[in-house]
Design a protein around this motif. Structure first.
Motif, PDB file in Angstrom:
ATOM      1  N   VAL A 104     -10.019   7.546   3.081  1.00  0.00           N
ATOM      2  CA  VAL A 104     -10.053   8.354   4.307  1.00  0.00           C
ATOM      3  C   VAL A 104     -10.095   7.547   5.496  1.00  0.00           C
ATOM      4  CG1 VAL A 104      -9.391  10.758   5.429  1.00  0.00           C
ATOM      5  CG2 VAL A 104      -9.944  10.461   2.721  1.00  0.00           C
ATOM      6  N   VAL A 105      -9.061   7.573   6.568  1.00  0.00           N
ATOM      7  CA  VAL A 105      -9.406   7.206   7.615  1.00  0.00           C
ATOM      8  C   VAL A 105      -8.873   7.832   8.763  1.00  0.00           C
ATOM      9  CG1 VAL A 105      -8.716   4.922   9.194  1.00  0.00           C
ATOM     10  CG2 VAL A 105      -8.953   4.617   6.690  1.00  0.00           C
ATOM     11  N   ASN A 106      -9.770   8.056   9.811  1.00  0.00           N
ATOM     12  CA  ASN A 106     -10.888   8.144   9.960  1.00  0.00           C
ATOM     13  C   ASN A 106     -11.916   8.966   9.068  1.00  0.00           C
ATOM     14  OD1 ASN A 106     -11.266   6.118  11.891  1.00  0.00           O
ATOM     15  ND2 ASN A 106     -11.174   7.512  13.453  1.00  0.00           N
ATOM     16  N   LYS A 107     -13.059   8.548   8.655  1.00  0.00           N
ATOM     17  CA  LYS A 107     -14.053   9.102   7.591  1.00  0.00           C
ATOM     18  C   LYS A 107     -13.910  10.408   7.983  1.00  0.00           C
ATOM     19  CE  LYS A 107     -18.049   8.264   4.862  1.00  0.00           C
ATOM     20  NZ  LYS A 107     -17.450   8.012   3.742  1.00  0.00           N
ATOM     21  N   PRO A 108     -13.810  11.413   7.085  1.00  0.00           N
ATOM     22  CA  PRO A 108     -13.901  12.956   7.547  1.00  0.00           C
ATOM     23  C   PRO A 108     -15.397  13.502   7.848  1.00  0.00           C
ATOM     24  CG  PRO A 108     -12.950  12.763   5.303  1.00  0.00           C
ATOM     25  CD  PRO A 108     -13.352  11.250   5.639  1.00  0.00           C
ATOM     26  N   ARG A 109     -16.426  12.825   7.306  1.00  0.00           N
ATOM     27  CA  ARG A 109     -17.835  13.502   7.845  1.00  0.00           C
ATOM     28  C   ARG A 109     -18.043  12.643   9.257  1.00  0.00           C
ATOM     29  NH1 ARG A 109     -22.761  14.953   5.896  1.00  0.00           N
ATOM     30  NH2 ARG A 109     -21.832  14.997   3.545  1.00  0.00           N
ATOM     31  N   SER A 110     -17.570  11.621   9.649  1.00  0.00           N
ATOM     32  CA  SER A 110     -17.770  11.048  10.674  1.00  0.00           C
ATOM     33  C   SER A 110     -16.866  11.654  11.759  1.00  0.00           C
ATOM     34  CB  SER A 110     -17.551   9.425  10.778  1.00  0.00           C
ATOM     35  OG  SER A 110     -18.441   8.814  10.125  1.00  0.00           O
ATOM     36  N   LEU A 111     -15.931  12.397  11.178  1.00  0.00           N
ATOM     37  CA  LEU A 111     -14.983  12.852  12.282  1.00  0.00           C
ATOM     38  C   LEU A 111     -15.814  14.341  12.761  1.00  0.00           C
ATOM     39  CD1 LEU A 111     -11.403  12.680  10.882  1.00  0.00           C
ATOM     40  CD2 LEU A 111     -12.106  11.925  12.883  1.00  0.00           C
ATOM     41  N   ARG A 112     -16.351  15.026  11.833  1.00  0.00           N
ATOM     42  CA  ARG A 112     -17.059  16.063  12.272  1.00  0.00           C
ATOM     43  C   ARG A 112     -18.336  15.651  13.053  1.00  0.00           C
ATOM     44  NH1 ARG A 112     -16.310  17.130   6.687  1.00  0.00           N
ATOM     45  NH2 ARG A 112     -18.697  16.844   6.309  1.00  0.00           N
ATOM     46  N   GLU A 119      -4.595   8.982  -5.135  1.00  0.00           N
ATOM     47  CA  GLU A 119      -3.653   8.191  -5.782  1.00  0.00           C
ATOM     48  C   GLU A 119      -3.032   7.209  -4.624  1.00  0.00           C
ATOM     49  OE1 GLU A 119      -0.227  10.182  -7.811  1.00  0.00           O
ATOM     50  OE2 GLU A 119      -1.488  10.897  -9.368  1.00  0.00           O
ATOM     51  N   TYR A 120      -3.448   7.657  -3.393  1.00  0.00           N
ATOM     52  CA  TYR A 120      -2.981   6.787  -2.496  1.00  0.00           C
ATOM     53  C   TYR A 120      -4.081   5.729  -2.175  1.00  0.00           C
ATOM     54  CZ  TYR A 120       0.544  10.088  -1.486  1.00  0.00           C
ATOM     55  OH  TYR A 120       1.840  11.010  -1.417  1.00  0.00           O
ATOM     56  N   ASP A 121      -3.436   4.726  -1.646  1.00  0.00           N
ATOM     57  CA  ASP A 121      -4.478   3.357  -0.976  1.00  0.00           C
ATOM     58  C   ASP A 121      -5.012   4.007   0.137  1.00  0.00           C
ATOM     59  OD1 ASP A 121      -3.681   1.348  -3.342  1.00  0.00           O
ATOM     60  OD2 ASP A 121      -1.855   1.654  -1.946  1.00  0.00           O
ATOM     61  N   ALA A 122      -4.480   4.782   0.740  1.00  0.00           N
ATOM     62  CA  ALA A 122      -5.179   5.346   2.117  1.00  0.00           C
ATOM     63  C   ALA A 122      -4.534   6.430   2.751  1.00  0.00           C
ATOM     64  CB  ALA A 122      -4.726   4.051   3.295  1.00  0.00           C
ATOM     65  N   VAL A 123      -5.475   7.031   3.177  1.00  0.00           N
ATOM     66  CA  VAL A 123      -4.848   8.463   3.726  1.00  0.00           C
ATOM     67  C   VAL A 123      -5.441   8.478   5.133  1.00  0.00           C
ATOM     68  CG1 VAL A 123      -5.376  11.196   3.800  1.00  0.00           C
ATOM     69  CG2 VAL A 123      -5.500   9.650   1.677  1.00  0.00           C
ATOM     70  N   LEU A 124      -4.467   8.595   6.096  1.00  0.00           N
ATOM     71  CA  LEU A 124      -4.691   8.410   7.707  1.00  0.00           C
ATOM     72  C   LEU A 124      -4.919   9.943   8.016  1.00  0.00           C
ATOM     73  CD1 LEU A 124      -2.597   5.475   8.727  1.00  0.00           C
ATOM     74  CD2 LEU A 124      -4.696   5.355   7.669  1.00  0.00           C
ATOM     75  N   MET A 125      -6.136  10.363   8.489  1.00  0.00           N
ATOM     76  CA  MET A 125      -6.052  11.815   9.250  1.00  0.00           C
ATOM     77  C   MET A 125      -5.667  11.557  10.546  1.00  0.00           C
ATOM     78  SD  MET A 125      -6.512  14.751   9.425  1.00  0.00           S
ATOM     79  CE  MET A 125      -7.490  16.266   9.826  1.00  0.00           C
ATOM     80  N   ARG A 126      -4.569  11.971  11.032  1.00  0.00           N
ATOM     81  CA  ARG A 126      -3.964  11.721  12.405  1.00  0.00           C
ATOM     82  C   ARG A 126      -3.837  13.050  13.148  1.00  0.00           C
ATOM     83  NH1 ARG A 126      -4.764   7.944  15.679  1.00  0.00           N
ATOM     84  NH2 ARG A 126      -2.991   8.456  16.745  1.00  0.00           N
ATOM     85  N   MET A 184       1.003  -1.140  -0.150  1.00  0.00           N
ATOM     86  CA  MET A 184       0.036   0.027  -0.128  1.00  0.00           C
ATOM     87  C   MET A 184       0.730   1.286  -0.001  1.00  0.00           C
ATOM     88  SD  MET A 184      -3.094  -0.618   2.735  1.00  0.00           S
ATOM     89  CE  MET A 184      -1.981  -0.849   4.248  1.00  0.00           C
ATOM     90  N   ASN A 185       0.492   2.458  -0.671  1.00  0.00           N
ATOM     91  CA  ASN A 185       1.139   3.627  -0.408  1.00  0.00           C
ATOM     92  C   ASN A 185       0.097   4.579   0.445  1.00  0.00           C
ATOM     93  OD1 ASN A 185       3.106   3.492  -2.253  1.00  0.00           O
ATOM     94  ND2 ASN A 185       1.635   3.697  -4.123  1.00  0.00           N
ATOM     95  N   ILE A 186       0.549   4.859   1.738  1.00  0.00           N
ATOM     96  CA  ILE A 186      -0.281   5.500   2.711  1.00  0.00           C
ATOM     97  C   ILE A 186       0.270   6.737   2.983  1.00  0.00           C
ATOM     98  CG2 ILE A 186      -0.846   5.244   5.168  1.00  0.00           C
ATOM     99  CD1 ILE A 186       0.033   2.231   4.920  1.00  0.00           C
ATOM    100  N   LEU A 187      -0.551   7.887   3.039  1.00  0.00           N
ATOM    101  CA  LEU A 187      -0.527   9.140   3.224  1.00  0.00           C
ATOM    102  C   LEU A 187      -0.851   9.506   4.852  1.00  0.00           C
ATOM    103  CD1 LEU A 187       0.471  12.275   2.687  1.00  0.00           C
ATOM    104  CD2 LEU A 187      -1.957  12.571   1.874  1.00  0.00           C
ATOM    105  N   ILE A 188      -0.188   9.915   5.563  1.00  0.00           N
ATOM    106  CA  ILE A 188      -0.412  10.340   6.906  1.00  0.00           C
ATOM    107  C   ILE A 188      -0.521  11.885   6.982  1.00  0.00           C
ATOM    108  CG2 ILE A 188       0.289  10.434   9.329  1.00  0.00           C
ATOM    109  CD1 ILE A 188       1.784   7.849   7.011  1.00  0.00           C
ATOM    110  N   VAL A 189      -1.533  12.289   7.351  1.00  0.00           N
ATOM    111  CA  VAL A 189      -1.866  13.736   7.770  1.00  0.00           C
ATOM    112  C   VAL A 189      -1.882  13.921   9.004  1.00  0.00           C
ATOM    113  CG1 VAL A 189      -3.482  15.635   7.055  1.00  0.00           C
ATOM    114  CG2 VAL A 189      -3.350  13.874   5.627  1.00  0.00           C
ATOM    115  N   ALA A 190      -0.880  14.743   9.613  1.00  0.00           N
ATOM    116  CA  ALA A 190      -0.725  14.772  11.122  1.00  0.00           C
ATOM    117  C   ALA A 190      -0.079  16.282  11.236  1.00  0.00           C
ATOM    118  CB  ALA A 190       0.159  13.633  11.361  1.00  0.00           C
ATOM    119  N   ASP A 191       0.382  16.133  12.700  1.00  0.00           N
ATOM    120  CA  ASP A 191       1.220  17.401  12.926  1.00  0.00           C
ATOM    121  C   ASP A 191       2.624  17.260  12.527  1.00  0.00           C
ATOM    122  OD1 ASP A 191      -0.380  18.832  14.812  1.00  0.00           O
ATOM    123  OD2 ASP A 191      -0.717  16.873  15.747  1.00  0.00           O
TER     124      ASP A 191
END
Length: 317
Positions: A112-120, A79-86, A1-8
């Motif tokens: 996107v994990v976790n799902k953005p709408r569910s985060l809100r 383009e990523y297999d998963a985007v982790l919102m951390r 997998m290609n994974i993108l981590i969105v984080a601090d």
């Protein structure tokens, strides 16, 4: 997998305890590729997909220079297999804007994990309202008189802001009501801000337990964050001592009731806060405690999470 981590920023990570780092380490161990960005790197322009300026990285295994940047480039999120919102709280306007960008990326094919709408839809303090049968008596209000009435009924209460993290802004008021008026004014700013008030749970002395739920299934151990000295807060950021322990029947009952519900909403990872059999918060933004539980019990929490992520990606959902 290609994974993108969105984080601090990666430079701020304390890798000896950071949960996102433990996810990344397990993913790389399995041969997955990693990239990272901060929410500020997300962008959308009409006619183009949501993109991010990312750093493609390799973990080095070293203590200080723990990652190496391979390339810098702008990449569409789909383009990523998963985007982790951390991204850690605060759950402020900028966080919400980031979830809207991530939701647009979902419409373009990103996972996107976790799902953005569910985060809100599940702010961490207020999400417990849906599961009130598992909570201690709780009040959410701007009304100072309502807070006073709640105190008069329950005598020993906890007050906290809705946007706090790590135990910030938490106050306990006992039967003598000492400083209750001042605390209400401080937290709700003369009625301008909503606050949460809960009946004090004496079992906090045994720990504020973090119960992790991955893809609807509870991790078999919690991390009891035990207040130290005269402190009422068990949060690790407030100096609490983290002690891993098997889930109690009460912990398991709460996790099994809530976990599958939230998993169906795209919340792959959830952290339930439980004190004395009462649910106090539901953490969905960036639940932690992976490393502490793994180190103390031998149960590999990062492996359980990456297993769930691989299953999700393989399912094509």
């Amino acid at each position: 997998m290609n994974i993108l981590i969105v984080a601090d920023p990666l430079e701020l990570f304390k890798i000896y305890k950071d949960t996102t780092f433990s996810m990344m380490r397990e993913a790389q161990r399995r041969g997955h590729k990693l990239a990272a960005c901060v929410p500020q790197d997300l962008a959308w322009q009409r006619g183009r997909p949501v993109t991010a300026k990312v750093r493609e990285i390799v973990l080095t295994g070293e203590k200080d220079a723990w990652f190496r940047v391979e390339t810098l480039r702008e990449v569409p999120l789909h383009e990523y297999d998963a985007v982790l919102m951390r991204k850690d709280p605060p759950f402020d306007a900028e966080y919400i804007y980031a979830t809207h960008l991530l939701e647009q990326a979902e419409r373009e094919g990103a996972r996107v994990v976790n799902k953005p709408r569910s985060l809100r839809d599940h702010p961490e303090k207020l999400a417990i309202m849906e599961f009130a049968e598992h909570t201690t008596p709780t009040l959410v209000t701007r009304d100072a008189q309502a807070v006073r009435a709640f105190h008069a009924e329950h005598q020993d209460i906890i007050l906290k802001p809705l946007d706090g993290m790590g135990g910030m802004g938490i106050f306990r008021v006992k039967a003598d009501a000492l400083n209750l008026g001042s605390i209400i004014e401080t937290l709700n700013k003369d009625g301008a801000e909503t606050i949460m008030v809960q009946r004090f749970v004496p079992d906090i002395v045994k720990g504020d337990k973090r119960v992790l739920v991955i893809d609807g299934k509870p991790v078999p151990y919690s991390l009891a964050r035990i207040p130290q000295g005269t402190e009422v807060r068990g949060n690790l950021a407030a100096g609490g001592l983290g002690v891993a322990q098997p889930l109690t029947p009460e912990d398991l009952k709460i996790a099994e009731a809530i976990g599958p519900v939230l998993a169906k909403r795209g919340l792959l990872l959830v952290g339930l806060d439980v004190i004395g059999g009462s649910l106090t918060e539901i953490n969905v933004t960036s639940p932690t405690c992976f490393q502490e539980i793994t180190e103390q019990t031998g149960f590999d929490v990062p492996a359980m999470f990456i297993d769930a992520l691989e299953k999700l990606v393989a399912s094509g959902k």
